[in-house]
Design a protein around this motif. Structure first.
Motif, PDB file in Angstrom:
ATOM      1  N   GLU A   1       0.982  -0.814   0.201  1.00 28.90           N
ATOM      2  CA  GLU A   1       0.298  -0.221  -0.032  1.00 28.90           C
ATOM      3  C   GLU A   1       0.771   1.354  -0.108  1.00 28.90           C
ATOM      4  OE1 GLU A   1      -3.120   1.151   2.463  1.00 28.90           O
ATOM      5  OE2 GLU A   1      -4.366  -1.010   1.469  1.00 28.90           O
ATOM      6  N   ILE A   2       1.843   1.492   0.854  1.00 31.56           N
ATOM      7  CA  ILE A   2       2.739   2.234   0.915  1.00 31.56           C
ATOM      8  C   ILE A   2       3.323   2.408  -0.762  1.00 31.56           C
ATOM      9  CG2 ILE A   2       5.381   3.128   1.645  1.00 31.56           C
ATOM     10  CD1 ILE A   2       4.036   2.490   4.409  1.00 31.56           C
TER      11      ILE A   2
ATOM     12  N   GLU B   1       1.176   4.362  -2.984  1.00 31.79           N
ATOM     13  CA  GLU B   1       0.734   5.482  -2.850  1.00 31.79           C
ATOM     14  C   GLU B   1       1.810   6.452  -2.954  1.00 31.79           C
ATOM     15  OE1 GLU B   1      -0.070   7.099   1.285  1.00 31.79           O
ATOM     16  OE2 GLU B   1      -0.956   7.889   0.620  1.00 31.79           O
TER      17      GLU B   1
ATOM     18  N   LEU C   1      13.130   7.332   5.600  1.00 32.59           N
ATOM     19  CA  LEU C   1      11.529   7.403   4.985  1.00 32.59           C
ATOM     20  C   LEU C   1      10.811   6.185   5.616  1.00 32.59           C
ATOM     21  CD1 LEU C   1       9.436   8.742   3.863  1.00 32.59           C
ATOM     22  CD2 LEU C   1       9.520   7.778   1.188  1.00 32.59           C
TER      23      LEU C   1
ATOM     24  N   HIS D   1      10.520   6.308   9.167  1.00 28.19           N
ATOM     25  CA  HIS D   1       9.218   7.028   9.801  1.00 28.19           C
ATOM     26  C   HIS D   1       8.436   6.074   9.649  1.00 28.19           C
ATOM     27  CE1 HIS D   1      11.437  10.180  10.460  1.00 28.19           C
ATOM     28  NE2 HIS D   1      11.484  10.265   9.336  1.00 28.19           N
ATOM     29  N   PHE D   2       7.960   4.724   8.476  1.00 29.80           N
ATOM     30  CA  PHE D   2       5.933   4.902   8.720  1.00 29.80           C
ATOM     31  C   PHE D   2       6.595   3.810   9.178  1.00 29.80           C
ATOM     32  CE2 PHE D   2       6.288   5.921   4.154  1.00 29.80           C
ATOM     33  CZ  PHE D   2       5.654   7.226   3.881  1.00 29.80           C
TER      34      PHE D   2
ATOM     35  N   ILE E   1       5.566   4.597  12.873  1.00 32.21           N
ATOM     36  CA  ILE E   1       4.873   5.100  12.876  1.00 32.21           C
ATOM     37  C   ILE E   1       3.005   4.256  12.679  1.00 32.21           C
ATOM     38  CG2 ILE E   1       2.893   6.436  11.922  1.00 32.21           C
ATOM     39  CD1 ILE E   1       4.516   7.549  10.583  1.00 32.21           C
TER      40      ILE E   1
ATOM     41  N   ARG F   1       1.442   2.487  16.484  1.00 35.16           N
ATOM     42  CA  ARG F   1      -0.148   2.638  16.290  1.00 35.16           C
ATOM     43  C   ARG F   1      -0.566   1.091  16.777  1.00 35.16           C
ATOM     44  NH1 ARG F   1      -2.612   3.126  10.327  1.00 35.16           N
ATOM     45  NH2 ARG F   1      -4.616   3.770  10.659  1.00 35.16           N
TER      46      ARG F   1
ATOM     47  N   PRO G   1       4.927  10.493   5.021  1.00 36.01           N
ATOM     48  CA  PRO G   1       5.165  10.543   7.325  1.00 36.01           C
ATOM     49  C   PRO G   1       3.899  11.342   7.910  1.00 36.01           C
ATOM     50  CG  PRO G   1       7.322  10.267   6.165  1.00 36.01           C
ATOM     51  CD  PRO G   1       6.366  10.812   5.125  1.00 36.01           C
TER      52      PRO G   1
ATOM     53  N   HIS H   1       0.059   9.829   7.120  1.00 40.32           N
ATOM     54  CA  HIS H   1       0.494   8.199   8.074  1.00 40.32           C
ATOM     55  C   HIS H   1       0.257   8.574   9.555  1.00 40.32           C
ATOM     56  CE1 HIS H   1       0.908   4.864   4.863  1.00 40.32           C
ATOM     57  NE2 HIS H   1       0.926   6.205   4.085  1.00 40.32           N
TER      58      HIS H   1
ATOM     59  N   ALA I   1      -3.123   8.013  11.565  1.00 43.16           N
ATOM     60  CA  ALA I   1      -2.673   6.486  12.960  1.00 43.16           C
ATOM     61  C   ALA I   1      -4.117   7.288  14.098  1.00 43.16           C
ATOM     62  CB  ALA I   1      -1.677   6.695  12.704  1.00 43.16           C
TER      63      ALA I   1
ATOM     64  N   TRP J   1      -8.839   4.878  -1.001  1.00 46.49           N
ATOM     65  CA  TRP J   1      -8.305   3.991  -1.759  1.00 46.49           C
ATOM     66  C   TRP J   1      -8.936   4.663  -2.924  1.00 46.49           C
ATOM     67  CZ3 TRP J   1      -3.380   4.150  -3.452  1.00 46.49           C
ATOM     68  CH2 TRP J   1      -2.726   3.730  -2.766  1.00 46.49           C
TER      69      TRP J   1
END
Lengths: 348, 123
Positions: free
Chosen positions: A26-27, A30, A66, A69-70, A73, A77, B58, B61, B65, B73
């Motif tokens: 998914e990332i 995008e 990067l 970072h993802f 997060i 979560r 980021p 996202h 969160a 989508w």
């Protein structure tokens, strides 16, 4: 049009992402969309194709950073979700237990029926009571039934044996040699250990372990150095936890039959449960295992290789041997309150 | 760098504390996808805000969160796009942050010597 350079960047990023395949895809999807749109706009502004690709990628920044970072997060979560679920599970579990006991103690409920049957039994139908009781007792087995390979059964027998170990002043290497001699098996130190720690002669131990099984002792002495064990090809490998996490060769499949547990924990009346309900409960059980057994990152939901599939109340688990043992222990512990309730019922 | 044609961009250090606010503000108008948020910010700021993709995603996202925005989508167009929109909590957060922002600007203004406060360049 997919640009070769973009795909390279995205696959590099994916490699760094500590997420499950779907989240990674998914990332990538995008960011791919973004890069393509940016490329079109830069081309319209008059940049050459090479220049535009370079600029678009520059703006995206370092792939490793990067990805970090993802991953961070997603991790925070997940932590929140786990906290919620753990609390939820504990509350549901406690609630279920209260209901269960309340139910069984209430007069006029099934055990009362048993009592009346006992009285009837005294009056002539003497066969009925023991049969009913035995059937009920047999419903929830003492331990979870586990299907595993002959090879692993053999290793279980070896690792569950208890030895007195005097480790004071010995090096980690010497202790492992001592264990191999006592248990009559071969130990192989995996390359990953050499790379991380170098020679195990350099690690001195200060414990003396008595009354523990080889498995428990191994866990204690290996855990501190971030190492673990895995039987494979007839020998016991010592490897780093990192290696156990990523090397598929050390993963084994075992099946855990949880049908009796699901019926006992969901249904005090012993009525046959609907198939859907069994499936739902088994899936929930899989989730709880993945949240509570061992470190999260060993499971696929958190980017590891371990998986659980539930098939009609049987859990098919792919994990390393050390984690299989923990899953088994965990499932056995879950039975305890129900076994106690069952024993109490049988005694009445 | 051709400073004559492109206006001076805001220092990233200066923008750091207000990036969430900027993104939430853009999304308050209508749903957007990552690239369009970047474009909108550029346009709205006269090209002074140049939020790099590596910073923007980021943020998106993280806001998701935190349940301040949600995503969907869209596969109906030729190019699959991930659209973001504000949630109710996000809208509330935007209000709070906007208030804090006004108070902050007011505070800086009153700190500046009158001479400088008067000669603020036109935006």
């Amino acid at each position: 049009m997919p640009e070769h350079e973009f795909e390279l960047y995205l696959s590099l990023l994916s490699k760094f992402l500590k997420l499950n395949p779907q989240q990674r895809e998914e990332i990538a999807e995008e960011l791919r969309g973004h890069l393509e749109m940016r490329l079109e706009d830069l081309a319209k502004e008059g940049h050459s194709r090479e220049e535009a690709i370079r600029l678009a990628l520059d703006e995206m920044g370092d792939a490793g950073e990067l990805a970090q970072h993802f991953s961070t997060i997603a991790k925070s979560r997940r932590r929140k979700l786990i906290m919620r679920c753990t609390l939820g599970t504990a509350v549901a579990f406690a609630f279920g237990l209260v209901l269960f006991t309340a139910f069984w103690n209430e007069p006029g409920r099934p055990h009362e029926v048993l009592h009346s049957m006992a009285q009837e039994g005294a009056a002539g139908v003497s066969e009925t009571l023991p049969q009913v009781q035995n059937e009920r007792v047999a419903k929830l087995a003492e331990k979870t039934k586990v299907f595993k390979s002959e090879e692993l059964k053999k290793w279980d027998a070896i690792l569950d044996e208890k030895f007195e170990l005097d480790l004071l002043g010995l090096s980690l290497q010497e202790v492992l040699n001592q264990m191999a001699t006592l248990g009559e098996f071969q130990i192989v130190i995996h390359n990953s250990v050499d790379e991380m720690l170098g020679d195990l002669e350099g690690y001195e131990l200060h414990e003396s372990l008595s009354g523990l099984s080889l498995r428990q002792s191994l866990r204690i002495i290996l855990w501190k150095q971030q190492l673990t064990y895995a039987p494979r090809d007839g020998v016991l490998y010592i490897l780093t936890m990192e290696e156990a996490l990523r090397n598929r060769d050390f993963y084994e499949i075992q099946m855990y039959d949880c049908r009796d547990f699901i019926v006992a924990s969901q249904n005090a009346n012993d009525e046959p449960l609907e198939r859907n309900r069994i499936r739902g409960e088994a899936e929930q059980l899989s989730e709880v295992i993945q949240m509570l057994v061992g470190s999260q990152d060993r499971w696929e939901i958190a980017g590891g290789q371990g998986t659980i599939q539930a098939m009609g109340g049987i859990l098919i688990v792919k994990q390393t041997s050390d984690y299989h043992h923990e899953v088994e222990e965990f499932l056995d512990q879950l039975r305890q309150p129900y076994l106690a309730a069952q024993a109490k019922l049988a005694a009445e | 760098m051709t400073n004559k044609t492109t206006p001076d961009k805001f220092d990233s250090q200066l923008m750091r504390g207000s990036l969430d606010l900027m993104v939430l503000a853009i999304l308050d108008r209508e749903a957007q996808y990552g690239y369009s948020i970047q474009q909108k910010l550029r346009e709205a700021s006269g090209e002074k805000v140049d939020l790099k993709a590596g910073t923007l995603y980021p943020i998106l996202h993280r806001l998701e969160a935190e349940k301040l925005i949600r995503s969907k989508w869209d596969e109906s167009s030729a190019r699959k796009r991930k659209w973001y929109e504000l949630t109710k909590t996000g809208r509330k957060r935007l209000q709070q942050q906007a208030q804090t922002w006004h108070a902050y600007v007011h505070c800086i203004q009153s700190l500046l010597p009158p001479k400088l406060a008067l000669t603020l360049p036109a935006p």
